[in-house]
Design a protein around this motif. Structure first.
Motif, PDB file in Angstrom:
ATOM      1  N   ILE A 148       0.856  -1.183   0.000  1.00  0.00           N
ATOM      2  CA  ILE A 148       0.000   0.000   0.000  1.00  0.00           C
ATOM      3  C   ILE A 148       0.893   1.234   0.000  1.00  0.00           C
ATOM      4  CG2 ILE A 148      -1.847   1.245   1.166  1.00  0.00           C
ATOM      5  CD1 ILE A 148      -2.688  -1.371   2.466  1.00  0.00           C
ATOM      6  N   LYS A 149       0.914   1.936  -1.109  1.00  0.00           N
ATOM      7  CA  LYS A 149       1.756   3.120  -1.261  1.00  0.00           C
ATOM      8  C   LYS A 149       1.140   4.312  -0.515  1.00  0.00           C
ATOM      9  CE  LYS A 149       4.961   1.558  -4.172  1.00  0.00           C
ATOM     10  NZ  LYS A 149       6.420   1.693  -3.970  1.00  0.00           N
ATOM     11  N   PRO A 150       1.886   5.420  -0.381  1.00  0.00           N
ATOM     12  CA  PRO A 150       1.349   6.597   0.315  1.00  0.00           C
ATOM     13  C   PRO A 150       0.144   7.221  -0.396  1.00  0.00           C
ATOM     14  CG  PRO A 150       3.747   6.698   0.179  1.00  0.00           C
ATOM     15  CD  PRO A 150       3.318   5.568  -0.698  1.00  0.00           C
ATOM     16  N   ARG A 151      -0.657   7.883   0.413  1.00  0.00           N
ATOM     17  CA  ARG A 151      -1.794   8.708  -0.022  1.00  0.00           C
ATOM     18  C   ARG A 151      -2.913   7.903  -0.667  1.00  0.00           C
ATOM     19  NH1 ARG A 151       2.751  11.237  -1.282  1.00  0.00           N
ATOM     20  NH2 ARG A 151       2.598  10.814  -3.514  1.00  0.00           N
ATOM     21  N   VAL A 152      -3.011   6.642  -0.312  1.00  0.00           N
ATOM     22  CA  VAL A 152      -4.151   5.822  -0.747  1.00  0.00           C
ATOM     23  C   VAL A 152      -5.377   6.206   0.081  1.00  0.00           C
ATOM     24  CG1 VAL A 152      -5.096   3.474  -0.779  1.00  0.00           C
ATOM     25  CG2 VAL A 152      -2.767   3.903  -1.585  1.00  0.00           C
ATOM     26  N   ILE A 153      -6.531   6.318  -0.583  1.00  0.00           N
ATOM     27  CA  ILE A 153      -7.777   6.659   0.106  1.00  0.00           C
ATOM     28  C   ILE A 153      -8.697   5.442   0.113  1.00  0.00           C
ATOM     29  CG2 ILE A 153      -9.824   8.134   0.128  1.00  0.00           C
ATOM     30  CD1 ILE A 153      -8.204  10.253  -1.343  1.00  0.00           C
ATOM     31  N   ILE A 154      -9.140   5.065   1.284  1.00  0.00           N
ATOM     32  CA  ILE A 154     -10.103   3.975   1.457  1.00  0.00           C
ATOM     33  C   ILE A 154     -11.215   4.508   2.352  1.00  0.00           C
ATOM     34  CG2 ILE A 154     -10.488   1.665   2.389  1.00  0.00           C
ATOM     35  CD1 ILE A 154      -7.485   1.117   1.806  1.00  0.00           C
ATOM     36  N   ASN A 155     -12.430   4.540   1.847  1.00  0.00           N
ATOM     37  CA  ASN A 155     -13.522   5.131   2.616  1.00  0.00           C
ATOM     38  C   ASN A 155     -13.927   4.280   3.817  1.00  0.00           C
ATOM     39  OD1 ASN A 155     -13.819   6.415  -0.203  1.00  0.00           O
ATOM     40  ND2 ASN A 155     -15.132   7.676   1.083  1.00  0.00           N
ATOM     41  N   PHE A 156     -14.255   3.014   3.562  1.00  0.00           N
ATOM     42  CA  PHE A 156     -14.773   2.147   4.616  1.00  0.00           C
ATOM     43  C   PHE A 156     -14.021   0.813   4.592  1.00  0.00           C
ATOM     44  CE2 PHE A 156     -19.026   4.346   3.592  1.00  0.00           C
ATOM     45  CZ  PHE A 156     -18.769   5.374   4.487  1.00  0.00           C
ATOM     46  N   PRO A 157     -13.014   0.628   5.447  1.00  0.00           N
ATOM     47  CA  PRO A 157     -12.256  -0.631   5.425  1.00  0.00           C
ATOM     48  C   PRO A 157     -13.111  -1.854   5.697  1.00  0.00           C
ATOM     49  CG  PRO A 157     -11.652   0.718   7.332  1.00  0.00           C
ATOM     50  CD  PRO A 157     -12.494   1.574   6.441  1.00  0.00           C
ATOM     51  N   TRP A 158     -14.203  -1.690   6.437  1.00  0.00           N
ATOM     52  CA  TRP A 158     -15.083  -2.830   6.738  1.00  0.00           C
ATOM     53  C   TRP A 158     -15.880  -3.279   5.512  1.00  0.00           C
ATOM     54  CZ3 TRP A 158     -14.710   1.744   9.374  1.00  0.00           C
ATOM     55  CH2 TRP A 158     -15.625   2.747   9.034  1.00  0.00           C
ATOM     56  N   LYS A 159     -15.723  -2.592   4.391  1.00  0.00           N
ATOM     57  CA  LYS A 159     -16.355  -3.009   3.134  1.00  0.00           C
ATOM     58  C   LYS A 159     -15.291  -3.315   2.081  1.00  0.00           C
ATOM     59  CE  LYS A 159     -20.674  -0.418   3.735  1.00  0.00           C
ATOM     60  NZ  LYS A 159     -21.654   0.483   3.075  1.00  0.00           N
ATOM     61  N   LEU A 160     -14.193  -3.914   2.525  1.00  0.00           N
ATOM     62  CA  LEU A 160     -13.055  -4.156   1.628  1.00  0.00           C
ATOM     63  C   LEU A 160     -12.502  -5.565   1.792  1.00  0.00           C
ATOM     64  CD1 LEU A 160     -10.980  -2.980  -0.399  1.00  0.00           C
ATOM     65  CD2 LEU A 160      -9.636  -2.244   1.588  1.00  0.00           C
ATOM     66  N   PHE A 161     -12.297  -6.233   0.651  1.00  0.00           N
ATOM     67  CA  PHE A 161     -11.601  -7.529   0.617  1.00  0.00           C
ATOM     68  C   PHE A 161     -10.454  -7.405  -0.372  1.00  0.00           C
ATOM     69  CE2 PHE A 161     -10.539 -11.574  -1.201  1.00  0.00           C
ATOM     70  CZ  PHE A 161     -10.558 -12.462  -0.132  1.00  0.00           C
ATOM     71  N   ILE A 162      -9.241  -7.733   0.075  1.00  0.00           N
ATOM     72  CA  ILE A 162      -8.057  -7.718  -0.782  1.00  0.00           C
ATOM     73  C   ILE A 162      -7.370  -9.071  -0.668  1.00  0.00           C
ATOM     74  CG2 ILE A 162      -5.812  -6.656  -1.223  1.00  0.00           C
ATOM     75  CD1 ILE A 162      -6.871  -4.063  -0.099  1.00  0.00           C
ATOM     76  N   GLY A 163      -7.057  -9.674  -1.808  1.00  0.00           N
ATOM     77  CA  GLY A 163      -6.384 -10.968  -1.828  1.00  0.00           C
ATOM     78  C   GLY A 163      -4.888 -10.855  -1.592  1.00  0.00           C
TER      79      GLY A 163
END
Length: 204
Positions: free
Chosen positions: A82-97
């Motif tokens: 995960i590089k700098p300045r990444v925006i993620i609104n709601f982590p509880w709605k995220l799946f990453i493999g």
């Protein structure tokens, strides 16, 4: 007006039956049944931590970022960068493999679930946008739909993926391209709206 009239003329001077009296009234805007997925305290804490660690911090600290995302309810695989300045609104709605790259300043606007498969590259300033508005209603109501990026796909720099889109396995959406439709597997898409330019062949 003749059916053979240029489209621009039709848009400037629509037939009387196509005229509409209603106007957009944002004072009546509603999010409908949209569920933010967390309470105010949890969301406020996430806003502070994401600002400090994800948006302002100039270092990757990928392991720490993944641990924080998991603590907030995200499902994260191993070897995720995960590089700098990444925006993620709601982590509880995220799946990453596994083995996923999130480039600088990419934005995962996951008002609905965003699912990212294994070996996916999301390049700098790419935008995954799971929210839109119902332009047919005067209330301009919110619409949210999930996004799925299947294994091995590449969302190149400044590309835009709209609500409800599934990007097929090992497909490439080239830099600056825009899609609001599902993309087939093992293909290279380019343009706005994105169209197939050729198949993707991968060698060892």
């Amino acid at each position: 007006m003749s059916e053979k009239a240029p489209l621009a003329d039709k848009l400037r001077n629509p037939p009387r039956s196509e005229n509409r009296s209603a106007t957009v009234d944002l004072s009546r805007y509603t999010t409908g049944e949209f569920d933010r997925g967390a309470g105010m305290a949890k969301e406020a804490l996430w806003l502070v931590i994401s600002l400090l660690l994800f948006r302002l911090c100039p270092f990757n600290f990928s392991g720490l970022k993944c641990a924080v995302l998991r603590a907030f309810g995200a499902k994260i695989g191993h070897n995720v960068t995960i590089k700098p300045r990444v925006i993620i609104n709601f982590p509880w709605k995220l799946f990453i493999g596994n083995h996923v790259w999130l480039g600088e300043e990419c934005w995962l606007q996951n008002l609905a679930q965003i699912t990212i498969g294994n070996n996916v590259c999301i390049s700098p300033r790419a935008f995954l946008c799971s929210g839109s508005h119902n332009y047919k209603l005067s209330t301009f109501d919110l619409i949210v739909k999930p996004i799925v990026l299947e294994d091995g796909c590449w969302i190149a720099a400044n590309a835009w993926v709209g609500p409800g889109v599934t990007v097929g396995t090992h497909t490439v959406l080239t830099a600056g391209s825009v899609t609001s439709q599902n993309l087939e597997a093992y293909a290279i898409y380019r343009g706005n709206p994105a169209g197939i330019v050729r198949s993707r062949f991968i060698s060892e």
